[in-house]
Motif scaffolding. Structure first.
Motif, PDB file in Angstrom:
ATOM      1  N   GLY A   1       0.783  -1.288   0.033  1.00  0.00           N
ATOM      2  CA  GLY A   1       0.020  -0.123  -0.093  1.00  0.00           C
ATOM      3  C   GLY A   1       0.715   1.200   0.024  1.00  0.00           C
ATOM      4  O   GLY A   1       0.121   2.429  -0.014  1.00  0.00           O
ATOM      5  N   HIS A   2       2.108   1.235   0.094  1.00  0.00           N
ATOM      6  CA  HIS A   2       2.896   2.637  -0.022  1.00  0.00           C
ATOM      7  C   HIS A   2       2.743   3.241  -1.258  1.00  0.00           C
ATOM      8  O   HIS A   2       2.671   2.852  -2.557  1.00  0.00           O
ATOM      9  N   GLU A   3       2.770   4.533  -1.117  1.00  0.00           N
ATOM     10  CA  GLU A   3       2.499   5.450  -2.472  1.00  0.00           C
ATOM     11  C   GLU A   3       3.606   5.233  -3.488  1.00  0.00           C
ATOM     12  O   GLU A   3       3.262   5.556  -4.548  1.00  0.00           O
ATOM     13  N   ASP A   4       4.906   5.142  -2.905  1.00  0.00           N
ATOM     14  CA  ASP A   4       6.095   5.088  -3.718  1.00  0.00           C
ATOM     15  C   ASP A   4       6.259   3.750  -4.327  1.00  0.00           C
ATOM     16  O   ASP A   4       6.511   2.780  -3.292  1.00  0.00           O
ATOM     17  N   ALA A   5       6.516   3.818  -5.458  1.00  0.00           N
ATOM     18  CA  ALA A   5       6.708   2.274  -6.011  1.00  0.00           C
ATOM     19  C   ALA A   5       7.987   1.666  -5.677  1.00  0.00           C
ATOM     20  O   ALA A   5       8.283   0.640  -5.623  1.00  0.00           O
ATOM     21  N   GLY A   6       8.982   2.763  -5.571  1.00  0.00           N
ATOM     22  CA  GLY A   6      10.354   2.134  -5.108  1.00  0.00           C
ATOM     23  C   GLY A   6      10.471   1.503  -3.824  1.00  0.00           C
ATOM     24  O   GLY A   6      10.891   0.387  -3.569  1.00  0.00           O
TER      25      GLY A   6
END
Length: 615
Positions: A391-396
């Protein structure tokens, strides 16, 4: 169901007056670990998680603790002493109290809690469901396995099944109205799934499945109205080996188009195993197709069943590691209460009149406490990684979290369950001769814990997965990033921790991370030319990894505790105990790291040094 959490009291000339403990959820420590190493606040800030407040999580844990102590813990001993029973007609009856407990478990929504909202679950973070599951495993390990296998089956169907399969099966499985199983191995196959022989023959819109499966947890029982078996089998044109395995849904009762139950499928539990522990959990021998063949429905594409099943297996592996934590926590509580009540001999610690005043008993209790809290830190950290990966917004960040979670999955499973052997053994030892007597209850935890190192892949299998798939095949990049984080935190503690006493934790951690790095570099350099030597070192390497990562997380918790003490927190006793516990872990566990490094880098020669006939 009225079940009182009244503790058991043993009386008589042998026991005297000994109050046996009742499970109590370690809520303060759980919440502290969720926040400081699990990353609860950051997870709650993810899109769609706005309702996951600290107050909500605490309320959930408090209610789960009440259910665990008031309902599950009292029937845990019944499950062990009486167990599940198989009778003529292939009927399996759960231990007394289990049916009532299961009904209450489902009615109050606990069964559905870990699942996605689209299937009727609550969609809470993995970190929260992990903490709740720890309580189920502490208070009733045998009972908890039914939900664990069902949730794993739910995940496999949700990820890989057709929309029709999802609609037909998942809502009732999520609610607990139906349960699920995982049918992998067979008498001739063991852990070698390439040797699976169960057959699936096409017939219209379904298949006819025939074969025998063993070691099927909760494969038959009377808790739910239907059991949905996930079965590995081969199609007639299947290639040899693991590439020829497909996955099928085989319900105990066929399900009509309107959702009602139809006729009994051609499958049966022909016996249940007589086991060392977890007697409350029936382990079944399942026979498919004694008549025309059990009707099964293909999950996903043909010949991809093993990869699909790994969705379920990875879910189960993390949860089995959590079992090591849960049963260790319960064994610790049991031993602690005994040590606080048992009067024997002259004590040497001022203010103590019971055996907790004997320094060696104190050493054993500290060892149990430190190792258990280390397991909790590791399990919650891994759960937090899964939440960030999802669920984190940052793909990295999502990608990094996923790769680190995959690296640590075999460590959570293998290391936590191995540590549980030490913790539950120590619990028996604290009881002395009383621990060898079943009436005190200490031995159950040791017996129950042993299977956790075996099922869902032995420690050796987990270790080979760690060094093969997770370390060497990717060139060690994920491990390198993890070690860099550990080293950076350790260096900061050395440089900044003198004022609060965490500098010593940092120095110990630096030595240990050096040992793990040396072992890692050896495996990376040796893998291509001598894979046998690498596999010979795999289990010591897994233990070294578990020691270092959990020690890192305990040190972080101690650093947080020290900062709160310096800020004037009123919760001094708990926070100071966190610092002391981390120091104990560094002195008594992390000191093993240099020896484990030597075993990894130098031990293969003797392991592989004899011929078969010399054993």
């Amino acid at each position: 169901m009225q079940i009182s959490p009244v503790a058991m009291r043993l009386t008589g000339p042998l026991f005297g007056e000994i109050q046996m403990s009742t499970y109590a959820a370690p809520l303060r420590d759980m919440l502290f670990a969720m926040k400081e190493v699990g990353g609860l606040d950051a997870i709650a800030a993810q899109p769609g998680r706005e309702e996951v407040s600290a107050d909500l999580v605490e309320a959930i844990l408090e209610e789960a603790g009440k259910f665990a102590s008031g309902v599950l813990d009292p029937i845990n001993r019944t499950g062990d002493k009486i167990g599940a029973r198989w009778s003529t007609g292939n009927v399996v009856t759960a231990a007394p109290g289990f049916k009532e407990a299961y009904d209450s478990f489902c009615e109050t929504g606990w069964h559905a809690m870990p699942a996605r909202t689209e299937f009727g679950g609550q969609g809470l973070p993995t970190l929260v469901s992990t903490a709740v599951a720890e309580m189920w495993k502490s208070a009733g390990l045998g009972f908890s396995l039914c939900q664990m296998l069902t949730q794993g089956a739910v995940e496999a169907i949700a990820h890989h099944g057709s929309e029709e399969l999802k609609a037909k099966y998942l809502p009732n499985m999520v609610s607990g109205k139906w349960t699920g199983t995982m049918n992998l191995t067979e008498p001739q196959a063991g852990s070698d799934l390439a040797a699976v022989r169960t057959k699936a023959v096409p017939e219209g819109d379904h298949y006819r499945v025939s074969g025998t499966k063993i070691f099927i947890t909760w494969g038959e029982h009377d808790l739910a109205e239907n059991i949905i078996h996930l079965v590995l089998a081969r199609l007639p044109d299947a290639p040899e080996g693991v590439k020829g395995i497909s996955l099928f849904v085989c319900p105990k009762f066929l399900v009509n188009d309107d959702g009602s139950l139809g006729e009994r499928n051609d499958l049966a539990c022909t016996s249940i195993e007589h086991k060392m522990g977890i007697h409350g959990s029936p382990t079944s021998v399942m026979s498919f197709g004694d008549g025309p063949g059990a009707i099964g429905y293909l999950v996903g594409e043909a010949h991809k069943g093993l990869s699909y099943m790994f969705t379920m297996m990875n879910h189960a592996r993390v949860n089995v590691g959590l079992e090591g934590l849960g049963v260790s926590e319960r064994a610790y509580q049991h031993a602690r209460e005994y040590a606080l009540e048992r009067v024997q001999g002259r004590t040497l610690v001022a203010g103590s009149r019971t055996i907790i005043g004997h320094p060696d008993v104190r050493r054993m209790l500290m060892d149990m406490k430190a190792r258990t809290e280390a397991m909790r830190a590791l399990a919650y950290y891994a759960a937090g990684l899964l939440d960030r990966a999802a669920g984190h917004e940052d793909a990295g960040v999502r990608a990094q979290s996923q790769s680190r979670a995959e690296l640590l999955t075999p460590v959570v499973k293998g290391w936590c369950t191995e540590v549980a052997q030490t913790v539950t053994y120590t619990g028996v030892q604290i009881h002395g001769g009383m621990g060898f007597i079943e009436e005190t209850g200490a031995a159950q935890y040791m017996r129950d814990a042993h299977i956790t190192t075996i099922y869902e892949g032995t420690t050796g299998i987990q270790a080979n997965d760690l060094v093969g798939r997770k370390l060497c095949r990717e060139g060690g990049s994920t491990m390198a990033a993890l070690l860099a984080d550990v080293r950076a935190d350790a260096q900061r503690m050395v440089e900044e921790g003198q004022s609060c006493g965490t500098d010593g934790l940092g120095r110990s951690l630096l030595q240990s991370v050096d040992a793990l790095n040396t072992a890692t570099q050896y495996l990376l350099a040796t893998y291509a030319g001598n894979p046998a030597a690498v596999n010979a070192a795999a289990v010591p390497f897994l233990k070294l990894t578990g020691n270092v990562v959990s020690g890192w997380l305990l040190a972080r918790l101690a650093e947080c505790a020290a900062a709160q003490i310096a800020a004037g927190s009123a919760d001094y006793d708990f926070l100071q105990a966190k610092v002391v516990t981390a120091r104990h872990y560094m002195a008594h566990v992390m000191s093993e790291c240099s020896g484990l490094q030597a075993v990894v880098t130098e031990g293969a020669a003797t392991t592989l040094g004899l011929s078969d006939s010399q054993f």
